[in-house]
Scaffold this motif. Structure first.
Motif, PDB file in Angstrom:
ATOM      1  N   MET A   1       0.843  -1.171   0.000  1.00  0.00           N
ATOM      2  CA  MET A   1       0.000   0.000   0.000  1.00  0.00           C
ATOM      3  C   MET A   1       0.892   1.239   0.000  1.00  0.00           C
ATOM      4  N   GLU A   2       0.566   2.180  -0.825  1.00  0.00           N
ATOM      5  CA  GLU A   2       1.320   3.428  -0.869  1.00  0.00           C
ATOM      6  C   GLU A   2       1.040   4.234   0.389  1.00  0.00           C
ATOM      7  N   SER A   3       2.042   4.937   0.880  1.00  0.00           N
ATOM      8  CA  SER A   3       1.853   5.728   2.087  1.00  0.00           C
ATOM      9  C   SER A   3       2.296   7.161   1.841  1.00  0.00           C
ATOM     10  N   THR A   4       1.881   8.029   2.747  1.00  0.00           N
ATOM     11  CA  THR A   4       2.245   9.440   2.677  1.00  0.00           C
ATOM     12  C   THR A   4       2.598   9.929   4.070  1.00  0.00           C
ATOM     13  N   LEU A   5       3.341  10.991   4.122  1.00  0.00           N
ATOM     14  CA  LEU A   5       3.741  11.570   5.396  1.00  0.00           C
ATOM     15  C   LEU A   5       2.682  12.560   5.852  1.00  0.00           C
ATOM     16  N   VAL A   6       2.277  12.458   7.130  1.00  0.00           N
ATOM     17  CA  VAL A   6       1.297  13.364   7.726  1.00  0.00           C
ATOM     18  C   VAL A   6       2.025  14.164   8.808  1.00  0.00           C
ATOM     19  N   THR A   7       1.832  15.473   8.802  1.00  0.00           N
ATOM     20  CA  THR A   7       2.435  16.302   9.845  1.00  0.00           C
ATOM     21  C   THR A   7       1.338  17.019  10.616  1.00  0.00           C
ATOM     22  N   ALA A   8       1.625  17.277  11.875  1.00  0.00           N
ATOM     23  CA  ALA A   8       0.655  17.977  12.720  1.00  0.00           C
ATOM     24  C   ALA A   8       1.410  18.732  13.804  1.00  0.00           C
ATOM     25  N   ARG A   9       0.800  19.809  14.270  1.00  0.00           N
ATOM     26  CA  ARG A   9       1.372  20.563  15.392  1.00  0.00           C
ATOM     27  C   ARG A   9       0.547  20.270  16.638  1.00  0.00           C
ATOM     28  N   VAL A  10       1.244  19.840  17.677  1.00  0.00           N
ATOM     29  CA  VAL A  10       0.615  19.592  18.974  1.00  0.00           C
ATOM     30  C   VAL A  10       1.532  20.161  20.048  1.00  0.00           C
ATOM     31  N   PRO A  11       0.987  20.515  21.209  1.00  0.00           N
ATOM     32  CA  PRO A  11       1.849  20.982  22.297  1.00  0.00           C
ATOM     33  C   PRO A  11       2.885  19.909  22.658  1.00  0.00           C
ATOM     34  N   THR A  12       4.093  20.354  22.919  1.00  0.00           N
ATOM     35  CA  THR A  12       5.197  19.427  23.215  1.00  0.00           C
ATOM     36  C   THR A  12       4.854  18.495  24.372  1.00  0.00           C
ATOM     37  N   ALA A  13       4.288  19.037  25.436  1.00  0.00           N
ATOM     38  CA  ALA A  13       3.954  18.211  26.606  1.00  0.00           C
ATOM     39  C   ALA A  13       2.945  17.128  26.240  1.00  0.00           C
ATOM     40  N   LYS A  14       1.978  17.463  25.414  1.00  0.00           N
ATOM     41  CA  LYS A  14       0.963  16.482  25.004  1.00  0.00           C
ATOM     42  C   LYS A  14       1.612  15.379  24.173  1.00  0.00           C
TER      43      LYS A  14
END
Length: 86
Positions: A1-14
């Motif tokens: 299965m082909e995949s892709t990179l997902v990015t997200a911003r979350v608080p460092t502590a979380k």
């Protein structure tokens, strides 16, 4: 299965707290993201903590329905037609 990179911003502590729990469970951030997407695709809604509360409440109501006994309020063959108290 082909995949892709997902990015997200979350608080460092979380992110750090979540990563620690994932490691304890033997899972990765990739497992978490895939599970979240599976949930979204399946239910067409985001997972919310309140859904868990609702699910537990339904479990409690189901348990109460299943464990409630019918009480015979008759006395010496006479039927007591009082409504049971709620």
């Amino acid at each position: 299965m082909e995949s892709t990179l997902v990015t997200a911003r979350v608080p460092t502590a979380k992110k750090e707290a979540g990563s620690q729990i994932l490691a304890e469970l033997g899972n990765t951030t990739t497992d978490l993201v895939n599970s979240a997407f599976d949930y979204l695709i399946d239910r067409r809604e985001l997972p919310q903590a309140r859904d868990e509360v609702r699910a537990r409440a339904k479990d409690v109501h189901a348990f109460l329905r299943e464990s409630t006994l019918v009480v015979d309020w008759s006395k010496d063959g006479e039927v007591d037609d009082r409504e049971p108290s709620a």
